[in-house]
Design a protein around this motif. Sequence first.
Motif, PDB file in Angstrom:
ATOM      1  N   PHE A  50      38.166 -85.425  38.679  1.00 10.11           N
ATOM      2  CA  PHE A  50      39.758 -86.133  38.482  1.00 10.11           C
ATOM      3  C   PHE A  50      39.619 -87.746  37.945  1.00 10.11           C
ATOM      4  N   GLU A  51      40.634 -88.007  36.854  1.00 14.16           N
ATOM      5  CA  GLU A  51      40.443 -89.396  35.931  1.00 14.16           C
ATOM      6  C   GLU A  51      41.672 -90.236  36.096  1.00 14.16           C
ATOM      7  N   GLY A  52      41.812 -90.424  37.492  1.00 11.77           N
ATOM      8  CA  GLY A  52      42.647 -91.277  37.795  1.00 11.77           C
ATOM      9  C   GLY A  52      44.062 -90.658  37.182  1.00 11.77           C
ATOM     10  N   GLY A  53      45.178 -89.966  37.183  1.00 13.15           N
ATOM     11  CA  GLY A  53      45.975 -89.201  36.979  1.00 13.15           C
ATOM     12  C   GLY A  53      45.589 -89.215  35.983  1.00 13.15           C
ATOM     13  N   GLN A  54      45.160 -89.818  34.788  1.00 12.73           N
ATOM     14  CA  GLN A  54      44.950 -89.374  33.257  1.00 12.73           C
ATOM     15  C   GLN A  54      44.781 -87.836  32.765  1.00 12.73           C
ATOM     16  N   MET A  55      45.439 -87.026  31.825  1.00 10.85           N
ATOM     17  CA  MET A  55      45.495 -85.812  31.694  1.00 10.85           C
ATOM     18  C   MET A  55      43.617 -84.961  32.357  1.00 10.85           C
ATOM     19  N   PRO A  56      43.056 -84.478  32.209  1.00 10.66           N
ATOM     20  CA  PRO A  56      42.422 -84.091  33.163  1.00 10.66           C
ATOM     21  C   PRO A  56      40.961 -83.537  31.878  1.00 10.66           C
ATOM     22  N   ARG A  59      42.101 -79.425  30.830  1.00 12.02           N
ATOM     23  CA  ARG A  59      43.140 -78.970  30.707  1.00 12.02           C
ATOM     24  C   ARG A  59      43.933 -79.840  28.857  1.00 12.02           C
ATOM     25  N   ARG A  60      42.976 -81.170  28.364  1.00 13.54           N
ATOM     26  CA  ARG A  60      42.997 -81.765  27.176  1.00 13.54           C
ATOM     27  C   ARG A  60      42.477 -80.558  25.992  1.00 13.54           C
ATOM     28  N   LEU A  61      41.418 -79.438  26.670  1.00 13.39           N
ATOM     29  CA  LEU A  61      40.789 -79.112  25.672  1.00 13.39           C
ATOM     30  C   LEU A  61      41.585 -77.720  24.937  1.00 13.39           C
ATOM     31  N   PRO A  62      41.107 -77.060  24.326  1.00 10.19           N
ATOM     32  CA  PRO A  62      41.726 -75.659  23.837  1.00 10.19           C
ATOM     33  C   PRO A  62      41.268 -74.673  24.230  1.00 10.19           C
TER      34      PRO A  62
END
Length: 153
Positions: A50-56, A59-62
């Motif tokens: 969990f990254e505090g609501g930031q996009m994990p 999910r950021r990586l292709p």
Amino acid sequence: MRLNELSPAPGSTKSRKRVGRGIGSGLGKTSGKGHKGANSRSGAKRNSRFEGGQMPLQRRLPRLKGMARGRHTVARPKNYAPVNLSDLAEMSGDTIGLDELRTAGLVRKNANLVKILGNGEVGRAISVQAHAFSATAQEKIEAAGGKVEILES
């Protein structure tokens, strides 16, 4: 003095923090957890991803198509134990194989593959058995009247 009688000097140890034990302790009431919210509750744990609501990150990586699944074997290079012609010239006997190289200490006992390299000269005709030969080593052995035998690896 015995090991079971050892104890720290008086006053040298610090007593542990007793949270939630009244206002005077400094950590009473909310026990240092603030007011409300998930982390103030008992048994509260945050997911390690969990990254505090930031996009994990996952999910950021292709997405890797095809590469992520299945087994991918990689061809590894064969590791040869090197032996120079100068070392073979010092050995006695007309036929030199893996057993002779091991007893002479030129190759370790657990070495599976042996390669003869062309550093040095062979003064006599010898028959050499190994898994691989460099081009110069093969030329020098055959020029001296010897024989080269390549073993299956």
